[in-house]
Design an enzyme around this catalytic site. Structure first.
Site, PDB file in Angstrom:
ATOM      1  N   ARG A 279      27.888 -16.832  29.079  1.00  0.00           N
ATOM      2  CA  ARG A 279      28.036 -17.721  27.922  1.00  0.00           C
ATOM      3  C   ARG A 279      29.468 -17.711  27.426  1.00  0.00           C
ATOM      4  O   ARG A 279      30.027 -18.745  27.070  1.00  0.00           O
ATOM      5  CB  ARG A 279      27.066 -17.290  26.807  1.00  0.00           C
ATOM      6  CG  ARG A 279      27.305 -17.954  25.453  1.00  0.00           C
ATOM      7  CD  ARG A 279      27.323 -19.470  25.532  1.00  0.00           C
ATOM      8  NE  ARG A 279      27.780 -20.096  24.314  1.00  0.00           N
ATOM      9  CZ  ARG A 279      29.057 -20.338  23.998  1.00  0.00           C
ATOM     10  NH1 ARG A 279      30.047 -19.974  24.799  1.00  0.00           N
ATOM     11  NH2 ARG A 279      29.349 -20.955  22.874  1.00  0.00           N
TER      12      ARG A 279
ATOM     13  N   ILE B  75      29.750 -14.322  17.347  1.00  0.00           N
ATOM     14  CA  ILE B  75      28.299 -14.437  17.515  1.00  0.00           C
ATOM     15  C   ILE B  75      27.996 -14.639  19.000  1.00  0.00           C
ATOM     16  O   ILE B  75      27.610 -15.724  19.439  1.00  0.00           O
ATOM     17  CB  ILE B  75      27.716 -15.587  16.660  1.00  0.00           C
ATOM     18  CG1 ILE B  75      28.182 -15.486  15.199  1.00  0.00           C
ATOM     19  CG2 ILE B  75      26.178 -15.561  16.717  1.00  0.00           C
ATOM     20  CD1 ILE B  75      27.747 -16.645  14.309  1.00  0.00           C
ATOM     21  N   PRO B  76      28.199 -13.586  19.803  1.00  0.00           N
ATOM     22  CA  PRO B  76      27.855 -13.692  21.223  1.00  0.00           C
ATOM     23  C   PRO B  76      26.357 -13.947  21.365  1.00  0.00           C
ATOM     24  O   PRO B  76      25.548 -13.297  20.697  1.00  0.00           O
ATOM     25  CB  PRO B  76      28.235 -12.320  21.790  1.00  0.00           C
ATOM     26  CG  PRO B  76      29.204 -11.752  20.801  1.00  0.00           C
ATOM     27  CD  PRO B  76      28.762 -12.286  19.477  1.00  0.00           C
ATOM     28  N   HIS B  77      26.007 -14.911  22.207  1.00  0.00           N
ATOM     29  CA  HIS B  77      24.604 -15.255  22.347  1.00  0.00           C
ATOM     30  C   HIS B  77      24.289 -15.715  23.756  1.00  0.00           C
ATOM     31  O   HIS B  77      25.174 -16.160  24.484  1.00  0.00           O
ATOM     32  CB  HIS B  77      24.201 -16.333  21.337  1.00  0.00           C
ATOM     33  CG  HIS B  77      25.042 -17.572  21.444  1.00  0.00           C
ATOM     34  ND1 HIS B  77      26.292 -17.677  20.854  1.00  0.00           N
ATOM     35  CD2 HIS B  77      24.833 -18.741  22.075  1.00  0.00           C
ATOM     36  CE1 HIS B  77      26.797 -18.865  21.114  1.00  0.00           C
ATOM     37  NE2 HIS B  77      25.929 -19.535  21.859  1.00  0.00           N
ATOM     38  N   ALA B  78      23.020 -15.583  24.112  1.00  0.00           N
ATOM     39  CA  ALA B  78      22.581 -15.985  25.449  1.00  0.00           C
ATOM     40  C   ALA B  78      21.069 -16.120  25.427  1.00  0.00           C
ATOM     41  O   ALA B  78      20.406 -15.787  24.443  1.00  0.00           O
ATOM     42  CB  ALA B  78      23.002 -14.930  26.477  1.00  0.00           C
TER      43      ALA B  78
END
Length: 153
Positions: free
Chosen positions: A49, A63-66
């Site tokens: 991501r 806000i690291p997201h996956a």
């Protein structure tokens, strides 16, 4: 607070990571510890991501997201970094808080609602300040609990 994700106390921690890669690895470890996800799977998804563009939100927050196949609802983890880390945020500020989000692979709207909820929380000045000033995981937990109690009242 209209909660669109789960954040359990075990998913709130501090980190001594000194690079973006270290922050992502520590987040992956936090998701493994708190929710039982394989850290390697989480890390791979977060890194993929991140290749699309920085998840540096601004104001010292990322806000690291996956999305992962074996997840049944959006879950979050929060890391307070011991020192700011360069994250290539839009505002150029290094990151001190990393709010990770993992959602089901098929959770289109639910993932977006969870991201929006985290974003709103991080824009709320009182919550942002309390989290930025926290020095340990207990203070982070208390700050989030106080914010939640205030929103419920």
């Amino acid at each position: 607070m209209n909660v669109h994700f789960r954040l359990i106390p075990e998913a709130i921690a501090t980190s001594d990571a000194s690079s973006k890669a270290g922050v992502l690895a520590d987040l992956a470890g936090c998701f493994e510890h708190a929710y039982g996800f394989a850290a390697a799977d989480v890390l791979e998804a977060l890194e993929e991501r991140e290749k699309l563009g920085s998840t540096g939100f601004g104001r010292g927050v990322a806000i690291p997201h996956a999305r992962l196949a074996h997840v049944n609802r959006p879950v979050a983890a929060l890391l307070k970094l011991s020192a700011p880390v360069e994250f290539h945020s839009a505002d150029g500020m290094p990151v001190e808080l990393a709010f990770g989000l993992i959602s089901p692979e098929t959770a289109g709207a639910a993932h977006l609602h969870a991201l929006a909820a985290i974003s709103r929380m991080m824009r709320e000045e009182t919550i942002h300040r309390m989290l930025m000033e926290a020095t340990d995981a207990e203070t982070l937990r208390a700050s989030l609990a106080n914010a939640n109690d205030r929103d419920v009242a």
